[in-house]
Design a protein around this motif. Structure first.
Motif, PDB file in Angstrom:
ATOM      1  N   PRO A 170      28.736  24.881  35.847  1.00  0.00           N
ATOM      2  CA  PRO A 170      28.335  24.987  34.662  1.00  0.00           C
ATOM      3  C   PRO A 170      28.008  26.412  33.891  1.00  0.00           C
ATOM      4  O   PRO A 170      27.563  27.146  34.856  1.00  0.00           O
ATOM      5  N   VAL A 171      28.489  26.734  32.833  1.00  0.00           N
ATOM      6  CA  VAL A 171      28.225  28.236  32.265  1.00  0.00           C
ATOM      7  C   VAL A 171      27.380  27.916  30.858  1.00  0.00           C
ATOM      8  O   VAL A 171      27.891  27.093  30.048  1.00  0.00           O
ATOM      9  N   MET A 172      26.605  28.596  30.912  1.00  0.00           N
ATOM     10  CA  MET A 172      25.184  28.611  29.953  1.00  0.00           C
ATOM     11  C   MET A 172      25.603  29.585  29.032  1.00  0.00           C
ATOM     12  O   MET A 172      25.484  30.774  29.623  1.00  0.00           O
ATOM     13  N   TYR A 179      29.000  24.503  29.215  1.00  0.00           N
ATOM     14  CA  TYR A 179      30.401  23.839  29.505  1.00  0.00           C
ATOM     15  C   TYR A 179      30.432  23.841  31.176  1.00  0.00           C
ATOM     16  O   TYR A 179      30.176  24.906  31.753  1.00  0.00           O
ATOM     17  N   ASP A 180      31.244  22.827  31.665  1.00  0.00           N
ATOM     18  CA  ASP A 180      31.694  22.811  32.887  1.00  0.00           C
ATOM     19  C   ASP A 180      32.909  23.417  32.982  1.00  0.00           C
ATOM     20  O   ASP A 180      33.929  23.157  32.222  1.00  0.00           O
ATOM     21  N   ALA A 181      33.121  24.493  33.863  1.00  0.00           N
ATOM     22  CA  ALA A 181      34.360  25.270  33.764  1.00  0.00           C
ATOM     23  C   ALA A 181      34.621  25.579  35.296  1.00  0.00           C
ATOM     24  O   ALA A 181      33.939  25.726  36.151  1.00  0.00           O
ATOM     25  N   PHE A 182      35.950  25.858  35.309  1.00  0.00           N
ATOM     26  CA  PHE A 182      36.640  26.488  36.659  1.00  0.00           C
ATOM     27  C   PHE A 182      36.531  28.001  36.376  1.00  0.00           C
ATOM     28  O   PHE A 182      36.657  28.697  35.388  1.00  0.00           O
ATOM     29  N   LYS A 183      35.996  28.454  37.591  1.00  0.00           N
ATOM     30  CA  LYS A 183      35.824  29.927  37.539  1.00  0.00           C
ATOM     31  C   LYS A 183      37.174  30.821  38.127  1.00  0.00           C
ATOM     32  O   LYS A 183      37.437  30.337  39.376  1.00  0.00           O
ATOM     33  N   LYS A 222      34.448  31.938  28.628  1.00  0.00           N
ATOM     34  CA  LYS A 222      33.816  33.044  28.929  1.00  0.00           C
ATOM     35  C   LYS A 222      34.670  33.788  29.973  1.00  0.00           C
ATOM     36  O   LYS A 222      35.422  33.465  30.802  1.00  0.00           O
ATOM     37  N   ARG A 223      34.954  35.177  29.498  1.00  0.00           N
ATOM     38  CA  ARG A 223      35.923  36.062  30.180  1.00  0.00           C
ATOM     39  C   ARG A 223      35.257  37.396  30.280  1.00  0.00           C
ATOM     40  O   ARG A 223      34.805  38.095  29.448  1.00  0.00           O
ATOM     41  N   ILE A 224      35.140  38.041  31.406  1.00  0.00           N
ATOM     42  CA  ILE A 224      34.920  39.536  31.715  1.00  0.00           C
ATOM     43  C   ILE A 224      36.056  40.396  32.249  1.00  0.00           C
ATOM     44  O   ILE A 224      37.015  39.984  33.167  1.00  0.00           O
ATOM     45  N   THR A 225      36.174  41.245  31.584  1.00  0.00           N
ATOM     46  CA  THR A 225      37.605  42.201  31.904  1.00  0.00           C
ATOM     47  C   THR A 225      37.179  43.674  32.338  1.00  0.00           C
ATOM     48  O   THR A 225      36.110  44.254  31.431  1.00  0.00           O
ATOM     49  N   GLU A 226      37.281  44.069  33.294  1.00  0.00           N
ATOM     50  CA  GLU A 226      36.889  45.417  33.906  1.00  0.00           C
ATOM     51  C   GLU A 226      38.166  46.156  34.147  1.00  0.00           C
ATOM     52  O   GLU A 226      39.122  45.747  34.879  1.00  0.00           O
ATOM     53  N   THR A 227      38.503  47.352  33.710  1.00  0.00           N
ATOM     54  CA  THR A 227      39.583  48.169  33.703  1.00  0.00           C
ATOM     55  C   THR A 227      39.128  49.422  34.478  1.00  0.00           C
ATOM     56  O   THR A 227      38.258  50.222  33.823  1.00  0.00           O
ATOM     57  N   ARG A 228      39.815  49.989  35.472  1.00  0.00           N
ATOM     58  CA  ARG A 228      39.552  51.131  35.941  1.00  0.00           C
ATOM     59  C   ARG A 228      41.124  52.007  36.113  1.00  0.00           C
ATOM     60  O   ARG A 228      42.039  51.297  36.255  1.00  0.00           O
ATOM     61  N   ILE A 229      40.693  53.196  35.969  1.00  0.00           N
ATOM     62  CA  ILE A 229      41.805  54.179  36.233  1.00  0.00           C
ATOM     63  C   ILE A 229      41.535  55.241  37.379  1.00  0.00           C
ATOM     64  O   ILE A 229      40.605  55.872  37.416  1.00  0.00           O
ATOM     65  N   ASN A 230      42.287  55.158  38.361  1.00  0.00           N
ATOM     66  CA  ASN A 230      42.253  55.926  39.704  1.00  0.00           C
ATOM     67  C   ASN A 230      40.785  55.526  40.174  1.00  0.00           C
ATOM     68  O   ASN A 230      39.812  56.299  40.765  1.00  0.00           O
ATOM     69  N   ASP A 231      40.543  54.238  40.091  1.00  0.00           N
ATOM     70  CA  ASP A 231      39.079  53.655  40.557  1.00  0.00           C
ATOM     71  C   ASP A 231      37.990  53.935  39.863  1.00  0.00           C
ATOM     72  O   ASP A 231      36.958  53.595  40.466  1.00  0.00           O
ATOM     73  N   ARG A 232      37.901  54.641  38.607  1.00  0.00           N
ATOM     74  CA  ARG A 232      36.874  54.901  37.980  1.00  0.00           C
ATOM     75  C   ARG A 232      36.969  53.865  36.708  1.00  0.00           C
ATOM     76  O   ARG A 232      37.881  53.834  36.185  1.00  0.00           O
TER      77      ARG A 232
END
Length: 251
Positions: A170-172, A179-183, A222-232
């Motif tokens: 469940p995602v609150m 919502y019941d959701a696949f992660k 829901k969506r979390i997006t993380e972007t790194r350049i040269n691991d920063r």
């Protein structure tokens, strides 16, 4: 270097226009530390074998910068047409505090993987917004695709992506909806395949996406997006569904 930077912006904007992300919540960190068996019981999770959408369906999201905690925008994605095994979507992006939206056309395959936006085409599709049917806990797959810039300067990026369905839970949301959701966890590594105009070593760009796909709304909530350049860390954002409308509910 300008190509690398513009691509990174392309990735972030594509993620934003496709469906952008939102603020920091304590439960997100807790979820990340849970063992797989605690994230959703596979025995009780369904197997999804279709996406039930029609023209007129609409999804609205709030977008927040998870580094600063500031609300950045709202986005509304309206399915306008289903043709040639793909979805045409009008995406409207409204910056926070503004009243006029910027609209663009995006094209997705039948599993919500991104094929095309106003600047780039992808062959095959980018999985950062999509799934693969049948969708079930434990599924995993890999894909390699090429992103080609539509306008000068000519640029191509090669991307290797790994996708895992790690749970069903469940995602609150902060809008008092659950919502019941696949992660899903999606990890991408990008390489500029165009000839470099400098002798400097190319930047290593990686994108990590954690996404919760809810069958009840036929898209992610829901969506979390993380972007790194040269691991920063370059950016981290969260996108949360605020409303879902089906034009054909009364048909």
């Amino acid at each position: 270097m300008s190509n690398k930077i513009s691509f990174h912006r392309m990735a972030v904007i594509a993620i934003a226009l496709n469906c952008v992300p939102i603020g920091a919540y304590a439960e997100e960190g807790a979820d990340a530390k849970k063992p797989l068996q605690d994230q959703g019981a596979a025995s009780s999770a369904p197997v999804v074998d279709k996406i039930d959408v029609k023209p007129g369906d609409r999804w609205s999201y709030q977008v927040v910068d998870d580094v600063t905690g500031e609300t950045k925008a709202t986005t509304v994605h309206t399915l306008t047409e289903i043709r040639d095994k793909s979805y045409s979507v009008q995406s409207a992006f409204t910056a926070f505090g503004q009243s006029v939206a910027t609209t663009s056309l995006q094209v997705f395959d039948e599993n919500w993987n991104l094929l095309e936006d106003q600047l780039w085409t992808r062959k095959p599709a980018d999985p950062v917004t999509g799934i693969r049917l049948p969708l079930k806990v434990g599924a995993q797959w890999k894909t390699h695709f090429t992103s080609i810039r539509k306008t000068p300067p000519e640029t191509q990026f090669q991307t290797d992506a790994n996708i895992r369905v790690v749970g069903y839970e469940p995602v609150m949301l902060k809008f008092n909806k659950t919502y019941d959701a696949f992660k899903l966890e999606i990890n991408e590594a990008l390489t500029n395949s165009a000839a470099s105009s400098t002798s400097a070593p190319p930047s290593v760009v990686t994108v990590k996406v954690t996404m919760w796909y809810a069958p009840s709304v036929n898209r992610y909530v829901k969506r979390i997006t993380e972007t790194r350049i040269n691991d920063r860390l370059q950016s981290r954002s969260i996108e949360l569904l605020t409303s879902y409308a089906r034009r054909h509910d009364d048909e």
